[in-house]
Design a protein around this motif. Structure first.
Motif, PDB file in Angstrom:
ATOM      1  N   GLN A 182       0.808  -1.216   0.000  1.00  0.00           N
ATOM      2  CA  GLN A 182       0.000   0.000   0.000  1.00  0.00           C
ATOM      3  C   GLN A 182       0.846   1.272   0.000  1.00  0.00           C
ATOM      4  OE1 GLN A 182      -3.832   0.134  -0.025  1.00  0.00           O
ATOM      5  NE2 GLN A 182      -2.854  -1.465  -1.246  1.00  0.00           N
ATOM      6  N   GLN A 183       1.900   1.275  -0.784  1.00  0.00           N
ATOM      7  CA  GLN A 183       2.747   2.473  -0.899  1.00  0.00           C
ATOM      8  C   GLN A 183       2.058   3.500  -1.785  1.00  0.00           C
ATOM      9  OE1 GLN A 183       4.683   4.039  -3.356  1.00  0.00           O
ATOM     10  NE2 GLN A 183       4.204   2.702  -5.034  1.00  0.00           N
ATOM     11  N   ASN A 184       2.423   4.739  -1.619  1.00  0.00           N
ATOM     12  CA  ASN A 184       1.785   5.827  -2.349  1.00  0.00           C
ATOM     13  C   ASN A 184       2.420   6.041  -3.720  1.00  0.00           C
ATOM     14  OD1 ASN A 184      -0.053   6.458  -0.317  1.00  0.00           O
ATOM     15  ND2 ASN A 184       1.403   7.816   0.692  1.00  0.00           N
ATOM     16  N   CYS A 185       1.679   5.692  -4.741  1.00  0.00           N
ATOM     17  CA  CYS A 185       1.993   6.044  -6.116  1.00  0.00           C
ATOM     18  C   CYS A 185       1.262   7.371  -6.348  1.00  0.00           C
ATOM     19  CB  CYS A 185       1.468   4.960  -7.044  1.00  0.00           C
ATOM     20  SG  CYS A 185       1.472   5.359  -8.791  1.00  0.00           S
ATOM     21  N   THR A 186       1.871   8.286  -7.068  1.00  0.00           N
ATOM     22  CA  THR A 186       1.246   9.588  -7.275  1.00  0.00           C
ATOM     23  C   THR A 186       1.044   9.864  -8.760  1.00  0.00           C
ATOM     24  OG1 THR A 186       2.360  10.412  -5.291  1.00  0.00           O
ATOM     25  CG2 THR A 186       1.408  12.057  -6.768  1.00  0.00           C
ATOM     26  N   LEU A 187      -0.177  10.206  -9.115  1.00  0.00           N
ATOM     27  CA  LEU A 187      -0.506  10.673 -10.449  1.00  0.00           C
ATOM     28  C   LEU A 187      -0.546  12.190 -10.369  1.00  0.00           C
ATOM     29  CD1 LEU A 187      -1.488  10.146 -13.366  1.00  0.00           C
ATOM     30  CD2 LEU A 187      -3.818  10.018 -12.435  1.00  0.00           C
ATOM     31  N   MET A 188       0.299  12.866 -11.161  1.00  0.00           N
ATOM     32  CA  MET A 188       0.382  14.330 -11.145  1.00  0.00           C
ATOM     33  C   MET A 188       0.064  14.846 -12.538  1.00  0.00           C
ATOM     34  SD  MET A 188       4.017  14.638  -9.139  1.00  0.00           S
ATOM     35  CE  MET A 188       4.763  13.352 -10.141  1.00  0.00           C
ATOM     36  N   TRP A 189      -0.635  15.987 -12.608  1.00  0.00           N
ATOM     37  CA  TRP A 189      -0.984  16.514 -13.918  1.00  0.00           C
ATOM     38  C   TRP A 189      -1.192  18.023 -13.897  1.00  0.00           C
ATOM     39  CZ3 TRP A 189      -4.309  13.976 -10.712  1.00  0.00           C
ATOM     40  CH2 TRP A 189      -5.531  14.581 -10.432  1.00  0.00           C
ATOM     41  N   ASN A 190      -1.087  18.588 -15.087  1.00  0.00           N
ATOM     42  CA  ASN A 190      -1.366  19.996 -15.336  1.00  0.00           C
ATOM     43  C   ASN A 190      -2.872  20.080 -15.578  1.00  0.00           C
ATOM     44  OD1 ASN A 190      -1.965  22.357 -16.853  1.00  0.00           O
ATOM     45  ND2 ASN A 190       0.153  22.503 -17.553  1.00  0.00           N
ATOM     46  N   ASP A 191      -3.586  20.859 -14.778  1.00  0.00           N
ATOM     47  CA  ASP A 191      -5.049  20.891 -14.885  1.00  0.00           C
ATOM     48  C   ASP A 191      -5.550  21.587 -16.148  1.00  0.00           C
ATOM     49  OD1 ASP A 191      -4.494  23.527 -14.100  1.00  0.00           O
ATOM     50  OD2 ASP A 191      -6.145  23.613 -12.676  1.00  0.00           O
ATOM     51  N   GLU A 192      -4.677  22.255 -16.881  1.00  0.00           N
ATOM     52  CA  GLU A 192      -5.088  22.875 -18.142  1.00  0.00           C
ATOM     53  C   GLU A 192      -4.918  21.929 -19.324  1.00  0.00           C
ATOM     54  OE1 GLU A 192      -3.087  26.602 -18.712  1.00  0.00           O
ATOM     55  OE2 GLU A 192      -4.130  27.548 -17.043  1.00  0.00           O
ATOM     56  N   THR A 193      -3.798  21.211 -19.356  1.00  0.00           N
ATOM     57  CA  THR A 193      -3.519  20.331 -20.495  1.00  0.00           C
ATOM     58  C   THR A 193      -3.989  18.897 -20.253  1.00  0.00           C
ATOM     59  OG1 THR A 193      -1.331  19.668 -19.693  1.00  0.00           O
ATOM     60  CG2 THR A 193      -1.456  21.681 -21.044  1.00  0.00           C
ATOM     61  N   MET A 194      -4.198  18.542 -18.993  1.00  0.00           N
ATOM     62  CA  MET A 194      -4.562  17.184 -18.583  1.00  0.00           C
ATOM     63  C   MET A 194      -3.515  16.164 -19.018  1.00  0.00           C
ATOM     64  SD  MET A 194      -7.030  17.795 -16.676  1.00  0.00           S
ATOM     65  CE  MET A 194      -7.596  16.166 -16.221  1.00  0.00           C
ATOM     66  N   ARG A 195      -2.280  16.601 -19.074  1.00  0.00           N
ATOM     67  CA  ARG A 195      -1.135  15.726 -19.319  1.00  0.00           C
ATOM     68  C   ARG A 195      -0.353  15.659 -18.024  1.00  0.00           C
ATOM     69  NH1 ARG A 195      -0.760  14.237 -24.318  1.00  0.00           N
ATOM     70  NH2 ARG A 195       1.433  13.671 -24.249  1.00  0.00           N
ATOM     71  N   GLY A 196       0.290  14.501 -17.774  1.00  0.00           N
ATOM     72  CA  GLY A 196       0.967  14.381 -16.505  1.00  0.00           C
ATOM     73  C   GLY A 196       1.975  13.254 -16.433  1.00  0.00           C
ATOM     74  N   ALA A 197       2.313  12.892 -15.198  1.00  0.00           N
ATOM     75  CA  ALA A 197       3.315  11.874 -14.917  1.00  0.00           C
ATOM     76  C   ALA A 197       2.840  11.004 -13.757  1.00  0.00           C
ATOM     77  CB  ALA A 197       4.653  12.532 -14.561  1.00  0.00           C
ATOM     78  N   VAL A 198       3.421   9.819 -13.686  1.00  0.00           N
ATOM     79  CA  VAL A 198       3.184   8.913 -12.567  1.00  0.00           C
ATOM     80  C   VAL A 198       4.494   8.769 -11.825  1.00  0.00           C
ATOM     81  CG1 VAL A 198       2.652   6.550 -11.889  1.00  0.00           C
ATOM     82  CG2 VAL A 198       1.387   7.619 -13.728  1.00  0.00           C
ATOM     83  N   SER A 199       4.438   8.942 -10.522  1.00  0.00           N
ATOM     84  CA  SER A 199       5.613   8.760  -9.678  1.00  0.00           C
ATOM     85  C   SER A 199       5.457   7.478  -8.875  1.00  0.00           C
ATOM     86  CB  SER A 199       5.756   9.955  -8.727  1.00  0.00           C
ATOM     87  OG  SER A 199       6.841   9.761  -7.848  1.00  0.00           O
ATOM     88  N   ASP A 200       6.481   6.646  -8.921  1.00  0.00           N
ATOM     89  CA  ASP A 200       6.580   5.421  -8.124  1.00  0.00           C
ATOM     90  C   ASP A 200       5.480   4.393  -8.381  1.00  0.00           C
ATOM     91  OD1 ASP A 200       8.918   6.428  -7.055  1.00  0.00           O
ATOM     92  OD2 ASP A 200       7.959   7.214  -5.265  1.00  0.00           O
ATOM     93  N   PRO A 201       5.337   3.953  -9.639  1.00  0.00           N
ATOM     94  CA  PRO A 201       4.358   2.908  -9.932  1.00  0.00           C
ATOM     95  C   PRO A 201       4.893   1.530  -9.537  1.00  0.00           C
ATOM     96  CG  PRO A 201       5.498   3.497 -11.940  1.00  0.00           C
ATOM     97  CD  PRO A 201       6.023   4.411 -10.851  1.00  0.00           C
ATOM     98  N   GLY A 202       4.691   1.174  -8.290  1.00  0.00           N
ATOM     99  CA  GLY A 202       5.222  -0.084  -7.775  1.00  0.00           C
ATOM    100  C   GLY A 202       4.457  -1.311  -8.211  1.00  0.00           C
ATOM    101  N   GLY A 203       3.240  -1.141  -8.668  1.00  0.00           N
ATOM    102  CA  GLY A 203       2.423  -2.278  -9.083  1.00  0.00           C
ATOM    103  C   GLY A 203       1.006  -1.833  -9.339  1.00  0.00           C
TER     104      GLY A 203
END
Length: 133
Positions: A14-35
């Motif tokens: 249950q580690q924290n993976c983070t989905l981050m995005w620009n709210d204008e472009t709706m493009r983003g990145a994923v940090s720490d996708p462990g599974g």
């Protein structure tokens, strides 16, 4: 333009993976996708985010084990962790078997990160702070 984030607990740890995005472009990145790739991809689809990069803070199993598979599926690059974590990344298949994570492929990040580097995605820039230990 604002940075938005959603925390997605993944893996049996249950580690924290983070989905981050620009709210204008709706493009983003994923940090720490462990599974739990289906969970990560479903969250991105529900929010409407196009993932354009994977960021790794470190090479532990619960933070990095799905990075290679996700990068291949989405045809995106992996940035991070620090090069000192190479031994952890190389050990992911054995660690995954030991902790029951299922099969995990190997990968090499497209870019290692060090203190002071910047990472960019979706028109946003983040500065790297190396915090070993």
């Amino acid at each position: 333009m604002a940075l938005k984030a959603a925390i997605l607990p993944v893996t049996p740890f249950q580690q924290n993976c983070t989905l981050m995005w620009n709210d204008e472009t709706m493009r983003g990145a994923v940090s720490d996708p462990g599974g739990d790739l289906p969970r990560i991809k479903q969250a991105a689809a529900e929010i409407g985010v196009t993932i354009e990069k994977i960021l790794l803070t470190h090479g532990h199993l619960d933070h990095a084990s799905a990075a290679g598979d996700l990068a291949k599926e989405l045809d995106v690059k992996i940035e991070g962790p620090h090069e000192d974590d190479l031994f952890l990344i190389e050990a992911l298949p054995d660690q995954a078997a030991k902790y029951g994570f299922g099969p995990v492929g190997t990968f090499r990040p497209d870019r290692w990160l060090k203190d002071g580097d910047t990472v960019e995605f979706a028109g946003l820039t983040l500065e790297v702070r190396h915090c070993p230990g």
